[in-house]
Design an enzyme around this catalytic site. Sequence first.
Site, short mmCIF file in Angstrom:
data_model
loop_
_atom_site.label_atom_id
_atom_site.label_comp_id
_atom_site.label_asym_id
_atom_site.label_seq_id
_atom_site.Cartn_x
_atom_site.Cartn_y
_atom_site.Cartn_z
N GLY A 13 6.32 -11.09 -17.11
CA GLY A 13 4.77 -11.19 -17.69
C GLY A 13 4.37 -12.51 -17.75
O GLY A 13 3.26 -12.72 -18.52
N ASN A 111 -4.77 -5.34 -8.90
CA ASN A 111 -3.51 -5.74 -8.82
C ASN A 111 -3.60 -7.52 -8.09
O ASN A 111 -4.50 -7.69 -7.54
CB ASN A 111 -2.89 -5.11 -7.68
CG ASN A 111 -1.55 -5.48 -7.50
OD1 ASN A 111 -0.77 -5.76 -8.32
ND2 ASN A 111 -0.79 -5.57 -6.20
N HIS A 113 -1.08 -10.05 -5.95
CA HIS A 113 -0.37 -9.92 -4.82
C HIS A 113 -0.30 -11.33 -4.33
O HIS A 113 -0.90 -12.23 -3.82
CB HIS A 113 -0.65 -8.92 -3.80
CG HIS A 113 0.68 -8.73 -2.80
ND1 HIS A 113 1.72 -8.10 -3.12
CD2 HIS A 113 0.62 -9.59 -1.56
CE1 HIS A 113 2.55 -8.43 -2.12
NE2 HIS A 113 2.02 -9.28 -1.14
N SER A 140 -3.75 -13.13 -3.53
CA SER A 140 -4.61 -11.92 -3.40
C SER A 140 -4.96 -11.35 -4.43
O SER A 140 -3.81 -10.72 -5.28
CB SER A 140 -4.52 -11.37 -2.10
OG SER A 140 -4.26 -11.69 -1.01
N ASP A 149 -0.67 -2.33 -1.41
CA ASP A 149 -1.24 -3.72 -1.35
C ASP A 149 -2.42 -3.60 -0.35
O ASP A 149 -2.48 -4.58 0.49
CB ASP A 149 0.01 -4.54 -0.84
CG ASP A 149 1.00 -4.94 -1.81
OD1 ASP A 149 0.71 -5.01 -2.90
OD2 ASP A 149 2.12 -5.14 -1.31
C1 GRF Z 1 3.84 -12.10 -9.49
O1 GRF Z 1 4.49 -13.02 -8.41
C2 GRF Z 1 2.99 -11.12 -9.10
O2 GRF Z 1 1.70 -11.73 -7.99
C3 GRF Z 1 3.75 -10.07 -8.37
O3 GRF Z 1 4.95 -9.74 -9.20
C4 GRF Z 1 5.18 -11.10 -9.85
C5 GRF Z 1 4.87 -10.88 -11.43
O4 GRF Z 1 5.39 -11.98 -12.22
N1 GRF Z 1 3.01 -8.73 -8.24
P1 GRF Z 1 4.96 -11.85 -13.52
O5 GRF Z 1 5.84 -10.62 -14.18
O6 GRF Z 1 3.53 -11.86 -13.63
O7 GRF Z 1 5.58 -13.28 -14.29
#
Ligand code: GRF
Length: 210
Positions: A13, A111, A113, A140, A149
């Site tokens: 999170g 989202n 990524h 992204s 994605d």
């Molecule tokens: C992040 O690197 C995000 O880009 C990817 O999953 C990870 C989630 O990390 N989709 P967090 O739970 O927000 O710390």
Amino acid sequence: MTLRLVILASGRGSNAKAILNAIQHHELDAEVCLLISNKPDAPVLEMAQEYGVKTQVIASKGLSRETHEDFLIKAIQPLNPDYIVLAGYMRLFTAKFVNTFNTNRQYRIINIHPSLLPCFKGAHAYHDAWDACVPESGISIHYVTEAMDEGPILSQNTFPRMPFDTFQSFQERGLALEHQLYPKVLQQLAIEKSSINNNFQQETTACLPV
Ligand code: GRF
């Protein structure tokens, strides 16, 4: 005008926290109506509660994708959010789910990524970029379609791989960029929402009899 958000997250999170921090510091004009996790033990739940955000677990384990999504739709639809924000939500959506929220020809699911899409799609983007020895990687933020994605890019930003990097320092540099970029992109959408609303009000005012 304040953006209404529902956040979906499966794990640690840190992106959800960056968004909640930006709201708290008035850098992002948004409210998080609900944070949903599909994992009952995800640390993101406790973190969100510390910010006073309502949380709900809608467990995905043992359910078909369709059944799980029906529960999500039931929880999210009455809240009428402007956007569903995926912050480390480790599941793919069906076309039905995406189309339930992509109404009025507007994308409503966003989202983040950790790669420069279309490179390194999938769940291990930092690892894949690291293993490929790219001199530069990136982040992204994109609208969500049913394809993994993919979907139109809202914003991208790059970060270098330094000669002294370990995988950990490389990933930390990227994550720091994620935490800056996500609230900024959402704030841009909040500004757009305000300007659409202001224009509408001006047009309405212009039509009123004097
Ligand atoms: C992040 O690197 C995000 O880009 C990817 O999953 C990870 C989630 O990390 N989709 P967090 O739970 O927000 O710390």
